[in-house]
Design a protein around this motif. Structure first.
Motif, PDB file in Angstrom:
ATOM      1  N   LYS A  97       0.811  -1.218   0.000  1.00  0.00           N
ATOM      2  CA  LYS A  97       0.000   0.000   0.000  1.00  0.00           C
ATOM      3  C   LYS A  97       0.850   1.277   0.000  1.00  0.00           C
ATOM      4  CE  LYS A  97      -3.666   2.627   0.592  1.00  0.00           C
ATOM      5  NZ  LYS A  97      -4.461   3.014  -0.540  1.00  0.00           N
ATOM      6  N   SER A  98       2.034   1.230   0.562  1.00  0.00           N
ATOM      7  CA  SER A  98       2.860   2.428   0.749  1.00  0.00           C
ATOM      8  C   SER A  98       3.736   2.716  -0.462  1.00  0.00           C
ATOM      9  CB  SER A  98       3.755   2.260   1.981  1.00  0.00           C
ATOM     10  OG  SER A  98       2.973   2.068   3.138  1.00  0.00           O
ATOM     11  N   ASP A  99       3.920   4.017  -0.719  1.00  0.00           N
ATOM     12  CA  ASP A  99       4.842   4.470  -1.763  1.00  0.00           C
ATOM     13  C   ASP A  99       6.228   4.750  -1.191  1.00  0.00           C
ATOM     14  OD1 ASP A  99       2.795   4.569  -3.807  1.00  0.00           O
ATOM     15  OD2 ASP A  99       2.068   6.396  -2.832  1.00  0.00           O
ATOM     16  N   ALA A 100       6.294   4.975   0.119  1.00  0.00           N
ATOM     17  CA  ALA A 100       7.542   5.291   0.811  1.00  0.00           C
ATOM     18  C   ALA A 100       7.346   4.959   2.288  1.00  0.00           C
ATOM     19  CB  ALA A 100       7.890   6.763   0.642  1.00  0.00           C
ATOM     20  N   PHE A 101       8.471   4.901   3.027  1.00  0.00           N
ATOM     21  CA  PHE A 101       8.415   4.492   4.425  1.00  0.00           C
ATOM     22  C   PHE A 101       9.261   5.399   5.298  1.00  0.00           C
ATOM     23  CE2 PHE A 101       8.009   0.901   1.613  1.00  0.00           C
ATOM     24  CZ  PHE A 101       6.836   0.305   2.050  1.00  0.00           C
ATOM     25  N   ILE A 102       8.719   5.717   6.471  1.00  0.00           N
ATOM     26  CA  ILE A 102       9.464   6.441   7.498  1.00  0.00           C
ATOM     27  C   ILE A 102       9.411   5.601   8.765  1.00  0.00           C
ATOM     28  CG2 ILE A 102       9.567   8.501   8.962  1.00  0.00           C
ATOM     29  CD1 ILE A 102       8.314  10.067   6.621  1.00  0.00           C
ATOM     30  N   THR A 103      10.579   5.377   9.356  1.00  0.00           N
ATOM     31  CA  THR A 103      10.656   4.638  10.611  1.00  0.00           C
ATOM     32  C   THR A 103      10.995   5.613  11.731  1.00  0.00           C
ATOM     33  OG1 THR A 103      11.389   2.648   9.457  1.00  0.00           O
ATOM     34  CG2 THR A 103      11.768   2.734  11.834  1.00  0.00           C
ATOM     35  N   LEU A 104      10.110   5.679  12.698  1.00  0.00           N
ATOM     36  CA  LEU A 104      10.305   6.477  13.908  1.00  0.00           C
ATOM     37  C   LEU A 104      10.948   5.594  14.976  1.00  0.00           C
ATOM     38  CD1 LEU A 104       6.834   8.282  14.076  1.00  0.00           C
ATOM     39  CD2 LEU A 104       9.040   9.354  13.623  1.00  0.00           C
ATOM     40  N   PRO A 105      11.318   6.154  16.120  1.00  0.00           N
ATOM     41  CA  PRO A 105      11.814   5.322  17.207  1.00  0.00           C
ATOM     42  C   PRO A 105      10.824   4.203  17.555  1.00  0.00           C
ATOM     43  CG  PRO A 105      12.328   7.594  17.664  1.00  0.00           C
ATOM     44  CD  PRO A 105      11.449   7.585  16.439  1.00  0.00           C
ATOM     45  N   LYS A 128      10.980   1.544  -3.362  1.00  0.00           N
ATOM     46  CA  LYS A 128      10.314   2.574  -2.565  1.00  0.00           C
ATOM     47  C   LYS A 128      11.296   3.192  -1.572  1.00  0.00           C
ATOM     48  CE  LYS A 128       5.993   0.089  -3.070  1.00  0.00           C
ATOM     49  NZ  LYS A 128       4.832  -0.532  -2.407  1.00  0.00           N
ATOM     50  N   PRO A 129      11.254   4.524  -1.450  1.00  0.00           N
ATOM     51  CA  PRO A 129      12.155   5.191  -0.515  1.00  0.00           C
ATOM     52  C   PRO A 129      11.935   4.741   0.931  1.00  0.00           C
ATOM     53  CG  PRO A 129      11.071   6.777  -1.961  1.00  0.00           C
ATOM     54  CD  PRO A 129      10.411   5.452  -2.182  1.00  0.00           C
ATOM     55  N   LEU A 130      13.035   4.644   1.662  1.00  0.00           N
ATOM     56  CA  LEU A 130      13.024   4.203   3.059  1.00  0.00           C
ATOM     57  C   LEU A 130      13.864   5.175   3.870  1.00  0.00           C
ATOM     58  CD1 LEU A 130      12.482   2.065   5.270  1.00  0.00           C
ATOM     59  CD2 LEU A 130      14.476   0.837   4.410  1.00  0.00           C
ATOM     60  N   LEU A 131      13.261   5.709   4.934  1.00  0.00           N
ATOM     61  CA  LEU A 131      13.938   6.711   5.746  1.00  0.00           C
ATOM     62  C   LEU A 131      13.844   6.363   7.224  1.00  0.00           C
ATOM     63  CD1 LEU A 131      14.158  10.413   5.316  1.00  0.00           C
ATOM     64  CD2 LEU A 131      13.176   9.609   7.456  1.00  0.00           C
ATOM     65  N   LEU A 132      14.935   6.570   7.913  1.00  0.00           N
ATOM     66  CA  LEU A 132      15.009   6.379   9.364  1.00  0.00           C
ATOM     67  C   LEU A 132      15.071   7.763   9.995  1.00  0.00           C
ATOM     68  CD1 LEU A 132      15.406   4.095  11.535  1.00  0.00           C
ATOM     69  CD2 LEU A 132      17.849   4.590  11.357  1.00  0.00           C
ATOM     70  N   LEU A 133      14.042   8.114  10.768  1.00  0.00           N
ATOM     71  CA  LEU A 133      14.027   9.399  11.452  1.00  0.00           C
ATOM     72  C   LEU A 133      14.750   9.204  12.786  1.00  0.00           C
ATOM     73  CD1 LEU A 133      10.997  11.818  11.662  1.00  0.00           C
ATOM     74  CD2 LEU A 133      12.991  11.909  13.128  1.00  0.00           C
ATOM     75  N   ASP A 134      15.983   9.644  12.822  1.00  0.00           N
ATOM     76  CA  ASP A 134      16.880   9.413  13.965  1.00  0.00           C
ATOM     77  C   ASP A 134      16.859  10.607  14.922  1.00  0.00           C
ATOM     78  OD1 ASP A 134      18.789   8.175  15.567  1.00  0.00           O
ATOM     79  OD2 ASP A 134      20.459   8.975  14.404  1.00  0.00           O
ATOM     80  N   ALA A 135      15.697  10.896  15.471  1.00  0.00           N
ATOM     81  CA  ALA A 135      15.549  12.009  16.417  1.00  0.00           C
ATOM     82  C   ALA A 135      16.349  11.729  17.683  1.00  0.00           C
ATOM     83  CB  ALA A 135      14.078  12.204  16.758  1.00  0.00           C
ATOM     84  N   ASP A 136      17.034  12.744  18.163  1.00  0.00           N
ATOM     85  CA  ASP A 136      17.810  12.659  19.413  1.00  0.00           C
ATOM     86  C   ASP A 136      18.814  11.509  19.400  1.00  0.00           C
ATOM     87  OD1 ASP A 136      16.423  14.856  20.348  1.00  0.00           O
ATOM     88  OD2 ASP A 136      14.984  13.667  21.485  1.00  0.00           O
ATOM     89  N   ASN A 137      19.303  11.155  18.206  1.00  0.00           N
ATOM     90  CA  ASN A 137      20.292  10.078  18.055  1.00  0.00           C
ATOM     91  C   ASN A 137      19.773   8.731  18.584  1.00  0.00           C
ATOM     92  OD1 ASN A 137      22.828   9.341  16.998  1.00  0.00           O
ATOM     93  ND2 ASN A 137      23.722   9.340  19.043  1.00  0.00           N
ATOM     94  N   PHE A 138      18.453   8.524  18.494  1.00  0.00           N
ATOM     95  CA  PHE A 138      17.838   7.285  18.979  1.00  0.00           C
ATOM     96  C   PHE A 138      18.482   6.059  18.338  1.00  0.00           C
ATOM     97  CE2 PHE A 138      14.715   3.878  18.909  1.00  0.00           C
ATOM     98  CZ  PHE A 138      14.248   3.872  20.215  1.00  0.00           C
ATOM     99  N   TYR A 139      18.760   6.147  17.052  1.00  0.00           N
ATOM    100  CA  TYR A 139      19.310   5.010  16.314  1.00  0.00           C
ATOM    101  C   TYR A 139      20.823   5.097  16.118  1.00  0.00           C
ATOM    102  CZ  TYR A 139      14.613   3.331  15.218  1.00  0.00           C
ATOM    103  OH  TYR A 139      13.338   2.826  15.297  1.00  0.00           O
TER     104      TYR A 139
END
Length: 183
Positions: A97-105, A128-139
């Motif tokens: 279903k998704s055209d792209a992906f964002i991974t949160l903590p 499909k684009p894949l992004l890791l949202l690394d807020a506060d250096n979580f990852y």
């Protein structure tokens, strides 16, 4: 309009900053005219991202296994809620279903979803684009370890290059949108 799959924690015992981050992402997805594809839950960051998208006037599409519906954690406010027979079929449907992906903590489930989408992309099963949202250096630790894997030739640099990394919500959607336009 793109359908953006978001992977994130569903824990109900999270620090408020993570819930705020998820809500902010949902708002921004809606503000930019995209549809949210979520794991179909109404709790934790998963609930917050869906609530944010709806608060911004966006459309939400949830995918949840029957076992979680039975626990009464389904996002019944979703514009469309699809119930699957298990976690594997949930991931498959979210990927389709998704055209792209964002991974949160998130925890193990979030990492499972991230690696499933990343691996299938690496194998050429989707582009499909894949992004890791690394807020506060979580990852930060994970990203360091992945670099070590590449250094030791367990992972190809081209596979690592499939994963975009950002620090904030606006930057995340800028990168996703640019990648979708270039795809």
């Amino acid at each position: 309009m793109a359908s953006i799959g978001v992977f994130c924690a569903s824990s109900q015992r999270l620090d408020q900053r993570w819930l705020d981050l998820a809500h902010e992402l949902g708002l921004e997805i809606a503000r930019r005219g995209h549809e949210l594809v979520s794991g179909g839950g109404c709790v934790g960051m998963m609930g917050a991202v869906a609530d944010g998208a709806r608060a911004g006037g966006g459309r939400t599409y949830g995918v949840i296994p029957q076992s979680l519906v039975d626990l009464e954690v389904a996002d019944t406010k979703s514009d469309e809620l699809v119930v699957t027979d298990g976690m594997a079929s949930r991931k498959t449907m979210m990927i389709e279903k998704s055209d792209a992906f964002i991974t949160l903590p998130g925890g193990l489930g979030t990492l499972d979803e991230l690696f499933e989408v990343w691996t299938t992309g690496m194998l050429g099963l989707h582009r499909k684009p894949l992004l890791l949202l690394d807020a506060d250096n979580f990852y930060g630790g994970l990203l360091s370890w992945l670099g070590t894997l590449a250094d030791q030739e367990f992972v190809r640099p081209s596979a690592l290059a499939l994963l975009m990394v950002s620090r904030g919500v606006g930057e995340s959607l800028d990168l996703i949108e640019a990648s979708l336009l270039g795809a």
